[in-house]
Design a protein around this motif. Structure first.
Motif, short mmCIF file in Angstrom:
data_model
loop_
_atom_site.label_atom_id
_atom_site.label_comp_id
_atom_site.label_asym_id
_atom_site.label_seq_id
_atom_site.Cartn_x
_atom_site.Cartn_y
_atom_site.Cartn_z
N CYS A 31 -101.64 27.85 -29.38
CA CYS A 31 -102.02 28.06 -28.25
C CYS A 31 -101.33 29.37 -27.43
CB CYS A 31 -101.65 26.68 -27.37
SG CYS A 31 -99.93 26.74 -26.69
N GLY A 83 -100.92 17.45 -26.67
CA GLY A 83 -100.12 18.50 -27.82
C GLY A 83 -99.76 19.58 -27.32
N HIS A 84 -99.95 19.95 -26.06
CA HIS A 84 -99.26 21.15 -25.57
C HIS A 84 -98.34 21.08 -24.53
CE1 HIS A 84 -101.76 23.32 -28.46
NE2 HIS A 84 -102.87 22.68 -27.99
N CYS A 89 -94.40 23.45 -28.51
CA CYS A 89 -95.24 22.58 -27.94
C CYS A 89 -95.13 21.33 -28.98
CB CYS A 89 -96.72 23.07 -28.15
SG CYS A 89 -97.22 24.24 -27.09
N CYS A 122 -96.59 27.99 -31.24
CA CYS A 122 -97.77 27.13 -31.52
C CYS A 122 -99.03 27.87 -31.38
CB CYS A 122 -97.82 26.01 -30.31
SG CYS A 122 -99.32 24.89 -30.11
ZN LIG Z 1 -99.21 24.59 -27.68
#
Ligand SMILES: [Zn+2]
Length: 311
Positions: free
Chosen positions: A185, A172-173, A190, A183
């Motif tokens: 994160c 996912g990243h 991402c 994102c």
């Molecule tokens: Zn991410």
């Protein structure tokens, strides 16, 4: 042989007895996981769910799927984004939580833990579209976040790609748009920022749909804007699938999670983009399918972990 499979989420913890054939063979228990009330409360909730699910089942081991970075060898949760507690009005993430030891002591069975997405991939591999025989399966679960796991099939056994300290596979990243959307994160562009729920709903922000299901209903009712939003979603998903195909050369790519229930609206475009972006001879060997174990992959994968250890 029976084991207890447990799927620990940020809201609820689910547990059920599972047979060696991967069949849920008793009551499915679901109770609040108290994930944000501190480690002791959460571990207490997990133990309550296990004890309820195992009553009279003769279970011999427990597997627990946990969202986060899990060190299976030490039995610790190194980091879990939704778990912690509020202290003086501030949410504190808990790190390095001893987990399998205290649970094992409380329930009187050996306890094995793993990352929820990796274990869901094992569940889908063994008991779903992987049929237990695929040479390589990639699972992408599409929801609030994107879960991902890669299972490598072997003649005698299969194994999930866990990487150093259990940190793989954070598909996912991986970045699909340089300098793109922010994102959760902290990075930009991402895959999750486009193919998680927020990314999907952003594509249709003018339509007012609050959930993927609402957007699917609009498409179902003939709303051209909603259908176009799903097609654009399929475009981004196709970029990710194509990348997964080129990197892992999987036999099966299984698409799970709540968003996959609307696959008819995005999968054709995703397949078109994935095919045009991937190497032809690799693409030729891939099956892209909707995951068969949409609801219970986490429980089944956790059970598979315990069954492997219980044998
Ligand atoms: Zn991410």
């Amino acid at each position: 042989v029976r084991v207890i499979g447990v799927d620990l989420g940020g809201t609820n913890v689910r547990a059920a007895p599972v047979s060696e054939a991967g069949v849920l063979c008793g009551p499915r228990i679901e109770i609040p996981s108290k994930a944000r009330e501190g480690a002791a409360a959460c571990i207490g909730a997990v133990c309550d769910a296990i004890l309820s699910a195992s009553r009279g089942q003769g279970a011999s081991a427990v597997g627990i799927a946990i969202p986060g970075h899990i060190d299976a060898d030490s039995g610790k949760v190194l980091w879990a984004p939704n778990f912690g507690e509020t202290v003086n009005g501030e949410f504190i993430h808990r790190r390095d939580i001893p987990f399998s030891g205290p649970v094992s002591e409380a329930v009187g069975m050996p306890v094995f833990i793993g990352n929820d997405a990796n274990l869901a991939a094992i569940g889908e591999y063994r008991f779903g579209s992987g049929k237990g025989t695929a040479s390589c399966l990639v699972l992408l679960t599409l929801g609030t976040g994107i879960g991902s796991g890669v299972v490598l099939g072997r003649p005698a056994h299969s194994e999930v790609l866990v990487g150093h300290l259990g940190g793989a596979v954070e598909f996912g990243h991986h970045i699909i748009v340089d300098g793109g959307e922010l994102c959760g994160c902290g990075a930009r562009g991402c895959f999750e920022a486009y193919c998680g729920t927020a990314g999907l709903l952003r594509l249709a922000s003018e339509l007012g749909a609050q959930t993927p299901k609402a957007l699917a209903n609009l498409a179902e009712n003939g709303d051209a804007g909603a259908q176009e939003a799903w097609r654009r979603y399929g475009h981004y998903l196709g970029i990710g699938i194509g990348n997964a195909v080129n990197i892992f050369a999987p036999e099966v790519v299984a698409i799970g999670g709540q968003i996959s229930k609307a696959a008819k609206w995005f999968l054709p475009e995703a397949l078109r983009v994935a095919e045009s972006n991937s190497i032809g001879s690799i693409w030729a060997g891939v099956r892209v399918v909707v995951a068969e174990e949409l609801e219970d992959a986490g429980i089944l994968g956790a059970a598979a972990l315990a069954l492997g250890a219980a044998r």
